[in-house]
Structure formats: C-alpha cells, structure tokens
Design an enzyme around this catalytic site. Structure first.
Site, PDB file in Angstrom:
ATOM      1  N   GLY A 125       0.832  -1.198   0.000  1.00  0.00           N
ATOM      2  CA  GLY A 125       0.000   0.000   0.000  1.00  0.00           C
ATOM      3  C   GLY A 125       0.861   1.240   0.000  1.00  0.00           C
ATOM      4  O   GLY A 125       2.085   1.176  -0.177  1.00  0.00           O
ATOM      5  N   PHE A 157       1.747   2.990   2.433  1.00  0.00           N
ATOM      6  CA  PHE A 157       2.655   2.995   3.582  1.00  0.00           C
ATOM      7  C   PHE A 157       3.900   2.168   3.331  1.00  0.00           C
ATOM      8  O   PHE A 157       4.933   2.368   3.967  1.00  0.00           O
ATOM      9  CB  PHE A 157       1.927   2.441   4.810  1.00  0.00           C
ATOM     10  CG  PHE A 157       1.365   1.065   4.588  1.00  0.00           C
ATOM     11  CD1 PHE A 157       2.162  -0.059   4.719  1.00  0.00           C
ATOM     12  CD2 PHE A 157       0.051   0.896   4.220  1.00  0.00           C
ATOM     13  CE1 PHE A 157       1.654  -1.323   4.492  1.00  0.00           C
ATOM     14  CE2 PHE A 157      -0.469  -0.369   3.993  1.00  0.00           C
ATOM     15  CZ  PHE A 157       0.341  -1.478   4.130  1.00  0.00           C
ATOM     16  N   GLY A 158       3.806   1.160   2.458  1.00  0.00           N
ATOM     17  CA  GLY A 158       4.913   0.239   2.261  1.00  0.00           C
ATOM     18  C   GLY A 158       4.412  -1.162   1.954  1.00  0.00           C
ATOM     19  O   GLY A 158       3.378  -1.333   1.300  1.00  0.00           O
ATOM     20  N   VAL A 206       3.729  -5.399   3.292  1.00  0.00           N
ATOM     21  CA  VAL A 206       3.474  -6.319   4.400  1.00  0.00           C
ATOM     22  C   VAL A 206       4.003  -7.699   4.020  1.00  0.00           C
ATOM     23  O   VAL A 206       3.755  -8.184   2.910  1.00  0.00           O
ATOM     24  CB  VAL A 206       1.970  -6.395   4.726  1.00  0.00           C
ATOM     25  CG1 VAL A 206       1.730  -7.373   5.877  1.00  0.00           C
ATOM     26  CG2 VAL A 206       1.433  -5.023   5.089  1.00  0.00           C
ATOM     27  N   ASP A 244      -9.600   6.820   9.971  1.00  0.00           N
ATOM     28  CA  ASP A 244      -9.224   6.228   8.675  1.00  0.00           C
ATOM     29  C   ASP A 244      -9.875   4.858   8.499  1.00  0.00           C
ATOM     30  O   ASP A 244      -9.236   3.896   8.077  1.00  0.00           O
ATOM     31  CB  ASP A 244      -7.705   6.126   8.558  1.00  0.00           C
ATOM     32  CG  ASP A 244      -7.245   5.938   7.107  1.00  0.00           C
ATOM     33  OD1 ASP A 244      -8.034   6.258   6.194  1.00  0.00           O
ATOM     34  OD2 ASP A 244      -6.118   5.471   6.887  1.00  0.00           O
TER      35      ASP A 244
END
Length: 644
Positions: A334, A336-337, A339, A450
């Site tokens: 995503g 954010f980075g 997983v 969120d």
C-alpha cells in the site's frame, strides 16, 4: 549547652544509622533488572477468576520449591497456568529462594493478575516467567532488554565476541546450560533457561552474540531474553564494582553496627519512623532505571512510559523470518509500504508491516499507532505484537490475519462469491463493536479517522479486526470534537465536516462506517464508483434508489440466495443514517449497534447524505431532488431516539 551537645551527637549518629539501615535493606534484596507485562487485556477479555486463582497457586508452588531444587523449576496448573524460574547457575539455594520469593511477590505488583495473562521479570541472580499458554521448550528471544555502563579502551569488542562464542559452546553442552568465566573474568557469564534443549540454547545465545556490537566500548553490560542471558564486565573494571556479599559477611558487618543502634535508642521512635519513610521511598524508586543506559532492547526513538506495554523485536529477527524481506513472503502492499508474512521462533505466524522511505505514514504517525494500539485490546481490533526502529527501518509486527483485508474479498468478482450474507452481516456487526469499544468502552476515547475496507482485516473465522491507528486521536473525557489543519484520511470515507473544515469527532467515524456498510451490501467501492446511467458516488446512488423506493437494487446479486430483502434494506437504511450531511443527524455508534441488534424495523428517517465524497454528477444527468426526506414502503418511520 547540654542540649547543644546532644544535638551535635544526635545528628551524625542518626545519619550514620540511616546509612547503615538503608544499606542493609538494599543488600538483602536482589538487584532488579527489568520486567515486561504481556498480553494486556480489557473488559470482557480479562483473565477469568479460575486463571487468576491458578496463577496464585502456580507462583506459590514455584516460590516454595526454589530452595529445594538446583536453581530451576517449571510447573503448570490445570493446563492454563504455566511458569518457571531460573537462578544463576553458581548461587546457593538460599539466595535462589530469596530471589524467587521476591520475584513472585513483585511480579504481581508490577503486572496485576486481573489485567495481564503473562509476564516476566529479571533480577541479577534470577528470572521468573509465567503465561496462560504453554511456552515450555519454545525458544524466545523477545521481549528483550539490556543495560550498558562505563567506557573502556577501544579494540576490545572483537575479543568480547570471541569470548562469548567460546563460552556459548561450553554452555550448550553442560547440564546447567550455564558458563561463567574464571579469575578476572568471573563477572562474565552466559546462561539458558533449562526448558529448552541445547540446540535452542545455541540459537538464543548466538542471537545475542550478533548484537554485541551495540555495547562497543562499554565496560559493563547485560542482555536478557526469556530463553537466555549474557553478562559482561571488562576485566580491568572488575575491582570498581563491589562483589555481592554473602549472608555471613552481612551478619558480621551488622553486629558492629548494632552498637550504634543502642546509642540512639532514646530516639527510637524517630528512627523507626525514618526507616519506614526510607522503605517507602525505596519501594517507590525501585522500579526506576538504575544506570545511565538501561532500556527496552532496540526501542530507539520511541522510549517513553506510554509505550512500555509493547514488546520490541530486533531487525535481524525480522530479516530472518522474512528471508530479508523476500518477495515470496510479500502478502500486501500500500501507500505505507509492504506487508510480509513470517513465523517467529516461537512458532507464531505474524504480519510484518515495513514502512517505505516515502511512506505517507511518517514517524509521528508510527509512534502514535504504537502508543495507542498498545493500550487497546478487543476482539475486533488487530493486535500489535511488537515493533522495530533500527537505522532507517520502521516496522510493525501484527498478529497474522490469514484472510487478508475486507477489500481483498469484497471487490474481487471471484472472491465475492465466498462471502455470503451471514458473513457480511457478522462483519458489519463486528466493525460496529470495534468502533463502540474505541468510542466508549476502552480506557481511552479514540477516534480512528481512517476507517475503510482495506483497514478491516479478517482472521481465520472471518472475524473483522480494525487496523492501522496511525491517524487515530485520543479524546479527553469531556471532549466532543477537535479540529486540524492537516486533513488526513482516504477519499470516499472522509466525513464532509472533516474534509471541508478540519472538524472531526465520533460522528466522523460513524460516517466512514456508513460508507463501509453500503460497500459491504453492494460489493462496490464508494471511490471510483461508476454506472453508465448513474455517474455518481455509491452513497449518492444508494440515496437515489432509496428515494425511488427501490433500495434493494443496491444489493450485490451474489447475496440474493443467502439474504432477505428486509435485512438488506435495514442495513442500507442504517448506512444512510450514518452518512447524513449534518453530523448532528448521524446516530452515535452505540445507537447503531442497538439498531443492528434489534429485529424491529422502526428506524428514523434518513436525511440527505453528503455527495461531496464521490464523482461530480455530470450536467447531462438529471439532478436529484434532495430538499425532502425519502423513505420506502417496507420500513416504518418513527421518532426513534437511540440512547447515546
């Protein structure tokens, strides 16, 4: 003159007495190192009375057996309380018993049994550990802690690592799994808990050896983990530290000091009162760090009292379990980075969230998530197990959710068929319960800010768990709303008052929940929603159908066989109540939970929703008349007033 003489005699004598008494108190206590309270629980998930009673029995059994064994014992009560103690391999039974006796009392003081289901505490000569799950034989290197002190000559670090490697080889082949240096190296030792085998001991100590570089240039340091420990002291500094005195030494020294007590017997009342005050002060400061560098292992950058409930994990461990973040272990990606899936040394499956350098979630959001989620525990919230901040790496370790996120199933044509109405309905109810906990039932009042389908994770039973608390805010008891200049969230889920004015409150989360309900019922995204005959948002489309008396058309066709029209219409009705334009018109989440759990069809009439969350309606399309409220025949309208 006599009064002055007595005063001059009293003051130094009294100070000497206090010094001696304080020294006696400290010398008879084991030196506390560190502790962790694990698996914090809340409300309905609190440890039951049976476990708490078994835990007391367990600790009593361990304490009473400490003086009879060989420095180690493990036991279990009724298959739900497991515990062990380990004393330093070269101390006598009396010192071991004294240390474990202190540990069994203090661990319940530091980690109350009605709040924590497992805990661990370390002293200079012993360790005590308990849990409601069987951990015997499992190699565990976290939670870990270290202490380092002093500065030594450069060039010694390589020698230290070689020394520890050699001592490790000797420890793993010995019965006690303990090795201590000799002569000038007598304050250097390695030790493993004897519930693990020699291979496990080697793994644990080798893991510690890889992190010796952290203590470069330090004269003294210790490193502790549940399954093993290391202690080192540079030989030239050994004399600077007073050796631990045995009981006989204390008795001999004490006999000479008793005479001083006789001299000041006339002020005995004052002395006793002072001793009591000193003891209280000792208990108060006992848990504070005693050295200039004592901390949770690898907790750089976020060390504070608010986040101490969370275990830390080293980067090397996360690299090992993900094969250096290999693509084959990637399970999600995503803004954010990325997983990754991994398996910890104790066998638990975890999800490792690795922030990218250009992640939208910065360091402050990461700290916010760590601090908040460490204090929140509920079956509908994802559990954060640990984190790691080393160098440029920012990583969070969560419990692994085998069914990924809600959007993974909901918006995929093939996977949609696997989630029928009963599953979707339970997901809606579970999300509502999670939000209710955040808003009302937790020890913090939290606004998530969120909520969206990708932040709802699903476990093996498809139970929903709210995740990603990077944007969450904790509210004061009397606080109703707040505002911010920085609007953060996801397009399509943001309430209009937040998007336009920066105002957020509990009703902001209710709005996002309403969007989620409509998405779950329809199987369509609110963002990017498009129909050739309705170039508009999902919310606006749902409102159009509602006003036309044809709301059931919004339903995902896959649900036709597993649902009833009344249930679908009820959920659409609730969704529209949650996305109303005016925040004051939206129900509280407690009212929503009541609506979902009540079979009655009497619900308030929804008002116009916010249309600013989706595509703009084209000029060619007829504009919707929204000056009036709309209803459908299947639902009775009333002045229903949900409890707040």
């Amino acid at each position: 003159m006599m009064v002055s003489s007595l005063r001059s005699l009293y003051i130094p004598t009294f100070l000497l007495l206090m010094t001696w008494l304080s020294h006696q108190i400290v010398s008879q206590q084991p030196l506390y190192y560190h502790h962790f309270c694990l698996n914090i629980t809340q409300d309905q998930d609190a440890p039951d009375d049976n476990y708490q009673a078994n835990l007391v029995t367990l600790l009593s059994s361990l304490s009473s057996s400490a003086g009879n064994g060989d420095g180690f014992n493990k036991t279990a009560i009724d298959s739900n309380a497991y515990g062990l103690y380990l004393c330093q391999g070269d101390i006598d039974a009396s010192h071991c018993k004294s240390c474990i006796s202190t540990a069994t009392e203090e661990i319940l003081w530091r980690c109350p049994k009605d709040r924590y289901s497992s805990a661990i505490i370390w002293y200079d000569i012993c360790m005590l550990r308990y849990s409601n799950e069987n951990f015997f034989g499992i190699v565990t290197t976290y939670p870990s802690a270290y202490h380092a002190q002093g500065i030594t000559e450069p060039g010694q670090d390589g020698k230290v690592e070689d020394l520890m490697i050699n001592m490790t080889q000797e420890a793993i082949v010995s019965y006690s799994m303990f090795k201590k240096g000799e002569g000038s190296l007598s304050n250097i030792l390695v030790q493993c808990s004897r519930d693990i085998n020699s291979d496990g001991c080697g793994y644990c100590l080798n893991w510690m050896t890889r992190h010796i570089w952290r203590f470069a240039g330090r004269q003294r340091w210790w490193l502790v983990a549940p399954s093993c420990s290391m202690r080192y002291e540079f030989p030239e500094s050994v004399g600077a530290v007073a050796p631990r005195r045995n009981v006989a030494d204390r008795r001999n020294e004490g006999s000479s000091k008793i005479a001083i007590l006789c001299i000041v017997c006339g002020i005995g009342v004052i002395a006793l009162r002072s001793c009591f005050m000193l003891w209280c002060h000792y208990r108060k400061v006992k848990g504070r760090p005693k050295t200039e560098d004592s901390r949770v292992l690898f907790h750089d950058g976020v060390q504070n009292k608010e986040s101490m409930d969370l275990a830390m994990i080293p980067l090397r461990t996360l690299q090992d379990i993900t094969v250096n973040f290999s693509d084959q272990y990637k399970i999600g990606k995503g803004g954010f980075g990325t997983v990754y899936k991994g398996i910890l040394p104790d066998g638990r499956n975890v999800a490792v969230k690795r922030m990218s350098n250009n992640s939208k979630q910065g360091l402050e959001e990461l700290k916010n998530e760590i601090i908040l989620i460490a204090k929140l525990q509920h079956k509908n919230l994802v559990r954060l197990l640990s984190c790691c901040l080393e160098g440029n790496e920012k990583l969070l370790v969560y419990e692994y959710m085998p069914n990924a996120s809600l959007d993974f199933h909901l918006f995929d044509k093939e996977k949609q068929t696997q989630i029928d109405w009963s599953i979707r309905k339970n997901i809606i109810i579970g999300i509502a319960k999670g939000i209710l906990y955040l808003h009302q039932d937790s020890r913090l009042r939290v606004i998530h800010r969120d909520l969206k389908a990708s932040n709802i994770l699903l476990d093996h039973d498809m139970t929903p768990k709210i995740s990603d608390f990077g944007l969450a805010r904790a509210f004061g008891e009397d606080q109703i709303q707040a505002n911010t200049r920085r609007i953060a969230g996801t397009h399509g889920y943001i309430a209009p008052e937040y998007a336009m004015e920066g105002l957020f409150s509990e009703k902001s989360d209710v709005f996002s929940f309403g969007v989620l309900v409509l998405e779950i019922v329809s199987g369509k995204r609110n963002t990017g929603f498009y129909l050739s005959e309705h170039g508009t948002s999902l919310v606006a489309y749902a409102w159009r159908l509602w006003c036309e008396g044809n709301a059931v058309v919004l339903m995902d066709p896959i649900l036709e066989k597993s649902s009833t029209a009344s249930e679908i219409i009820k959920c659409i009705h609730i969704g529209l109540l949650c996305v109303q334009q005016n925040a004051a018109d939206r129900p509280t989440i407690s009212a929503v939970a009541l609506m979902l759990g009540n079979d009655a069809k009497v619900l308030p009439d929804p008002k116009q929703p916010a249309f600013a969350v989706g595509r703009t309606i084209t000029e060619q399309e007829p504009k919707l008349e929204t000056s009036k409220n709309c209803s459908i025949n299947q639902v009775t309208l009333s002045d229903f007033s949900p409890r707040s």
